[in-house]
Design a protein around this motif. Sequence first.
Motif, mmCIF file in Angstrom:
data_model
loop_
_atom_site.group_PDB
_atom_site.id
_atom_site.type_symbol
_atom_site.label_atom_id
_atom_site.label_comp_id
_atom_site.label_asym_id
_atom_site.label_seq_id
_atom_site.Cartn_x
_atom_site.Cartn_y
_atom_site.Cartn_z
ATOM 1 N N SER A 62 0.816 -1.226 0.000
ATOM 2 C CA SER A 62 0.000 0.000 0.000
ATOM 3 C C SER A 62 0.842 1.266 0.000
ATOM 4 N N VAL A 63 2.051 1.180 0.580
ATOM 5 C CA VAL A 63 2.932 2.354 0.611
ATOM 6 C C VAL A 63 3.389 2.741 -0.794
ATOM 7 N N TYR A 64 3.338 1.788 -1.760
ATOM 8 C CA TYR A 64 3.690 2.085 -3.146
ATOM 9 C C TYR A 64 2.456 2.342 -4.008
ATOM 10 N N ILE A 65 1.286 1.923 -3.534
ATOM 11 C CA ILE A 65 0.052 2.180 -4.269
ATOM 12 C C ILE A 65 -0.394 3.625 -4.042
ATOM 13 N N ILE A 66 -0.348 4.055 -2.766
ATOM 14 C CA ILE A 66 -0.596 5.468 -2.423
ATOM 15 C C ILE A 66 0.683 5.975 -1.761
ATOM 16 N N PRO A 67 1.656 6.398 -2.566
ATOM 17 C CA PRO A 67 2.985 6.721 -2.038
ATOM 18 C C PRO A 67 3.111 8.169 -1.571
ATOM 19 N N LYS A 68 4.293 8.487 -1.076
ATOM 20 C CA LYS A 68 4.606 9.859 -0.683
ATOM 21 C C LYS A 68 4.628 10.767 -1.911
ATOM 22 N N GLN A 69 4.651 12.079 -1.648
ATOM 23 C CA GLN A 69 4.562 13.075 -2.706
ATOM 24 C C GLN A 69 5.646 12.903 -3.768
ATOM 25 N N GLN A 70 6.854 12.491 -3.354
ATOM 26 C CA GLN A 70 7.975 12.385 -4.291
ATOM 27 C C GLN A 70 7.732 11.356 -5.392
ATOM 28 N N LEU A 71 6.875 10.367 -5.145
ATOM 29 C CA LEU A 71 6.623 9.306 -6.124
ATOM 30 C C LEU A 71 5.308 9.477 -6.868
ATOM 31 N N GLN A 72 4.601 10.573 -6.589
ATOM 32 C CA GLN A 72 3.341 10.809 -7.299
ATOM 33 C C GLN A 72 3.603 11.055 -8.783
ATOM 34 N N ARG A 73 2.645 10.650 -9.621
ATOM 35 C CA ARG A 73 2.697 10.833 -11.075
ATOM 36 C C ARG A 73 3.954 10.184 -11.665
ATOM 37 N N SER A 74 4.266 8.973 -11.165
ATOM 38 C CA SER A 74 5.350 8.165 -11.715
ATOM 39 C C SER A 74 4.832 6.741 -11.887
ATOM 40 N N ILE A 75 5.290 6.073 -12.955
ATOM 41 C CA ILE A 75 4.939 4.667 -13.130
ATOM 42 C C ILE A 75 5.663 3.852 -12.058
ATOM 43 N N LEU A 76 4.900 3.123 -11.258
ATOM 44 C CA LEU A 76 5.469 2.279 -10.219
ATOM 45 C C LEU A 76 5.019 0.838 -10.446
ATOM 46 N N THR A 77 5.973 -0.087 -10.452
ATOM 47 C CA THR A 77 5.665 -1.507 -10.598
ATOM 48 C C THR A 77 6.304 -2.263 -9.441
ATOM 49 N N VAL A 78 5.482 -3.039 -8.730
ATOM 50 C CA VAL A 78 5.983 -3.813 -7.596
ATOM 51 C C VAL A 78 5.600 -5.277 -7.777
ATOM 52 N N ASN A 79 6.484 -6.157 -7.314
ATOM 53 C CA ASN A 79 6.258 -7.600 -7.389
ATOM 54 C C ASN A 79 6.083 -8.112 -5.972
ATOM 55 N N VAL A 80 4.922 -8.700 -5.668
ATOM 56 C CA VAL A 80 4.670 -9.129 -4.303
ATOM 57 C C VAL A 80 3.758 -10.348 -4.281
ATOM 58 N N LEU A 81 4.144 -11.371 -3.553
ATOM 59 C CA LEU A 81 3.295 -12.539 -3.288
ATOM 60 C C LEU A 81 2.644 -13.104 -4.547
ATOM 61 N N GLY A 82 3.421 -13.226 -5.619
ATOM 62 C CA GLY A 82 2.906 -13.844 -6.840
ATOM 63 C C GLY A 82 2.178 -12.907 -7.778
ATOM 64 N N HIS A 83 2.196 -11.611 -7.488
ATOM 65 C CA HIS A 83 1.518 -10.631 -8.344
ATOM 66 C C HIS A 83 2.485 -9.527 -8.745
ATOM 67 N N LYS A 84 2.325 -9.018 -9.950
ATOM 68 C CA LYS A 84 3.057 -7.829 -10.383
ATOM 69 C C LYS A 84 2.021 -6.728 -10.588
ATOM 70 N N ILE A 85 2.175 -5.632 -9.839
ATOM 71 C CA ILE A 85 1.184 -4.554 -9.824
ATOM 72 C C ILE A 85 1.804 -3.294 -10.406
ATOM 73 N N THR A 86 1.147 -2.721 -11.411
ATOM 74 C CA THR A 86 1.633 -1.500 -12.061
ATOM 75 C C THR A 86 0.596 -0.395 -11.894
ATOM 76 N N GLY A 87 1.041 0.754 -11.417
ATOM 77 C CA GLY A 87 0.122 1.870 -11.219
ATOM 78 C C GLY A 87 0.761 3.208 -11.524
ATOM 79 N N PHE A 88 -0.085 4.249 -11.493
ATOM 80 C CA PHE A 88 0.369 5.621 -11.742
ATOM 81 C C PHE A 88 -0.344 6.509 -10.726
#
Length: 412
Positions: free
Chosen positions: A64-90
């Motif tokens: 969740s810290v990467y899904i709704i991140p701090k201001q510095q990471l807003q409006r950036s493509i973020l992809t995380v790999n966790v527990l068998g899933h790869k999640i990509t968001g903006f």
Amino acid sequence: MLSDTQGALSPARSDDNNPFFEGCGREGPIRCIFFSEFHPTAGPKISCQVPEDYISKEVFDAVSVYIIPKQQLQRSILTVNVLGHKITGFPINIPNKKYARNAFYFNLCFVCDAWARTVQYEGVVKKLAEYLMMMELESNFLSNELQLAPENCKLPSILQQILFDLNSKKSCTITEGTTNMHLKVVKVASDPPAILDHQVPIFTVNVQNFTKEMWDLTTQQVLPFINGFNHVAKIAAEADVESNLVKACVQNLVYYGVVQLIPIFQYSNVYCTTPALQKLSDDAHSQEECLKYVARSESNLPALRDVFNMYCNMTHGTTLKDLCLRLNPYTLKIDEQKLVQYGLLQGYIRRINKIPVHSGNTHGSEPPTAMTLQQHLNGVNSYDEICCLSGLSAAQLDQIVDSDPTVFIIWK
């Protein structure tokens, strides 16, 4: 692996027995799309996802810290790999005093299998997030949707349409009110390899189909010298263009599939066949294309048997010169240079490189020229590379190697 359409209808979670792995380069379907927001009292949460309950609370809490991140990471493509899933968001933040905490934080994420390549979805995720931001700024679409009862929400049906259409058709059109948005999954090619001086670019498409205005000035200057025989260093010299610019130009053409790289053509080269040659005996279309390509005259095609026989006689220890003296391709109506080109382009044959190696032993009678080449005789550089670096011809290099007992040859 499920097909794209199957993936949209019946998502399958990652399995420990899956033969694919992170970095394998395989693309997979979108398994889930979810909309997440920062709730003023509950904090980060998933407000809507299709299929329902695909992403568990355990998985979401872990990232969740990467899904709704701090201001510095807003409006950036973020992809995380966790527990068998790869999640990509903006993730997006809309500052406004009308919202609780003076801002509205949200993120719309695509979920794929942990092993899947997802770079092709990044542009779609970004465009979709910016579309939702525009809808929120214009009509408070998102904040109103989140206050409605589930049966009255439009967002789940929109996400379901996106999931199904992108998996089955690689494109989707969303209509909300008077606004249309078109989404398309664009295949992203891998980065092309570094271009070397001794490599030969050859067109894989009809360059006549392109207009002059489609190329930059450097490419316009380089194109006339790309003929399937000139190597990069020679193209740079003849086009009077700096070598690094030519390499960048050729690399760009390789990326877009306009040219392919093959070894320098010489009659002293040795080639061998690959298992792909089987296709030439089985596929009628490949046979017709091959005969037209390798023929000396378009009006007088060679026999398939003769072409196939020449390929089959390419083997270790036999130079192209030896093969031509024995089979005489001229009388068979075969252009041996085009035969080699076509075989390399289709993967029917491969070049066996001649690599000189200095043993490290020195003798008082060692030729001075060989001494100057020792740094290149390292078991890595082929004849083509050494000739380009030194300016020697293959015949001159042969004389130097043959006269030096401390140098031996590896064929690879």
